[in-house]
Design an enzyme around this catalytic site. Structure first.
Site, PDB file in Angstrom:
ATOM      1  CB  CYS A 137      -0.939  -0.002   1.209  1.00 60.88           C
ATOM      2  SG  CYS A 137      -2.005   1.448   1.270  1.00 60.88           S
ATOM      3  CB  CYS A 140      -0.556   2.514   4.026  1.00 64.44           C
ATOM      4  SG  CYS A 140      -2.064   1.879   3.297  1.00 64.44           S
ATOM      5  CG  ASP A 141       3.151   1.115   4.523  1.00 61.79           C
ATOM      6  OD1 ASP A 141       2.710   1.667   5.546  1.00 61.79           O
ATOM      7  OD2 ASP A 141       2.905  -0.061   4.231  1.00 61.79           O
TER       8      ASP A 141
END
Ligand code: NDP
Length: 313
Positions: A137, A140-141
């Site tokens: 992701c 997200c990261d």
């Protein structure tokens, strides 16, 4: 013979959508029971820092956030059972479900929030460096590796979307495409080709992700020339598709060709009365904790309306 209890509302899956459905359903006196499935907490339990979920200004660890969700659902009386449902009968009007242990459970309303699982490459170095630079992701990261060179694996819309997202925070993004063409939509391909800092490596697969405690490069193999090259990346985003966890419901409710549950637009309603779907098992596009939680709330509200109309509640 003792008559079998018919529950108001069962919730299958314990990620953001399932727990949020639990919070709403419990507060509406629906006495919900969550069956967590095999991975209580869902995909967030394999994430570390979550920084894009509103309400956590300092960020939060994925597993900790899911604990918070669970506690909040339990606070209002949601019962959480650490069991897996692997068989259903939605002939209705009362829906029947079975745990892997063979116990039969009956319910008027069922909210399916079983999520999806990221597809992985399946190589040992990927597993070893998971959350240490290997992620599924970018939204997200990606932020944790801003300013560093990165790689994205895949040639579908997800991979290209991730590559474009990362190209805004990384000096160089290597897109690793295993064939000489991409599956992604033309418009996405055009955008990626236009991005000056996205380098497309055709016919290229991951041979090994390098590093011990963190990603320190990726060795790639050109399938045409058999040449191996090391790219100096600090993060590898694997975007080779997701698999919705909907196997037990196949044949009982409408799904698309990839197994995602079809819901009526703008609602959680499936084609079967009393069966609702929320979160990633019915969403192939957004796949965020916040969108999953939102759809979990919708499912509980839809289920409440259904139970009220049937004069069950
Ligand atoms: P897709 O199944 O569309 O694409 C998967 C990609 O990964 C393909 O390029 C595939 O290659 C590649 N791949 C699969 N296995 C491997 C492997 N082991 N090693 C290397 N590469 C591999 O998945 P997506 O998640 O990209 O998209 C799923 C659906 O969601 C699609 O319908 C897509 O259009 C949609 N979507 C739409 C978005 C939007 O509209 N904004 C955003 C994101 C997704 P190959 O082609 O060779 O099989």
């Amino acid at each position: 013979m003792e008559e079998k209890q018919i529950h108001n509302c069962l919730i299958l899956g314990a990620g953001p959508s399932g727990y949020t459905a639990g919070i709403y359903a419990a507060r509406a006196s629906m006495t919900p029971i969550i069956f967590t499935g095999p991975q209580p907490g869902g995909q967030l339990t394999i994430t570390t820092d979550v920084e894009n979920y509103p309400g956590y200004p300092e960020g939060v660890q994925g597993p900790e956030m899911m604990e918070d969700f669970r506690k909040q659902a339990e606070r209002f009386g949601t019962v959480v059972k650490y069991e897996v449902i692997d068989k259903v009968d939605f002939t209705g009007p009362v829906h029947k479900l079975w745990t892997t242990g063979g116990e039969e459970i009956q319910a008027h309303a069922v909210i399916i929030s079983t999520g999806a699982s990221a597809r992985w490459l399946g190589i040992p170095s990927e597993e070893k460096l998971m959350n240490k630079g290997v992620s599924s992701c970018a939204v997200c990261d990606g932020f944790f590796f801003r300013g560093k060179e990165m790689a994205v694996v895949g040639g579908g819309d997800s991979a290209l979307e991730e590559a474009l997202y990362l190209s805004k925070i990384s000096p160089k993004v290597n897109l690793l495409v295993r064939r000489d063409e991409m599956r992604a939509s033309q418009i996405m391909q055009d955008r990626v080709k236009k991005a000056a800092n996205i380098d497309i490596h055709w016919n290229t697969v991951v041979d090994e992700i390098l590093g011990e405690e963190e990603v320190d490069g990726v060795r790639v193999l050109n399938r045409l020339t058999n040449e191996k090259t090391v790219l100096p990346v600090k993060a590898v985003f694997v975007a080779i598709g997701h698999i919705p966890n909907t196997q037990p419901f196949k044949g009982w409710i409408d799904m698309d060709d990839q197994g995602y549950i079809v819901t009526k637009p703008g609602s959680s309603l499936t084609n079967v009365e009393g069966i609702f779907a929320a979160g990633d098992c019915q969403d192939r596009i957004y796949r965020q904790a916040i969108t999953a939680a939102g759809s979990g709330a919708m499912a509980a509200l839809d289920a409440e309306r259904y139970l009220s109309e049937k004069e069950i509640l």
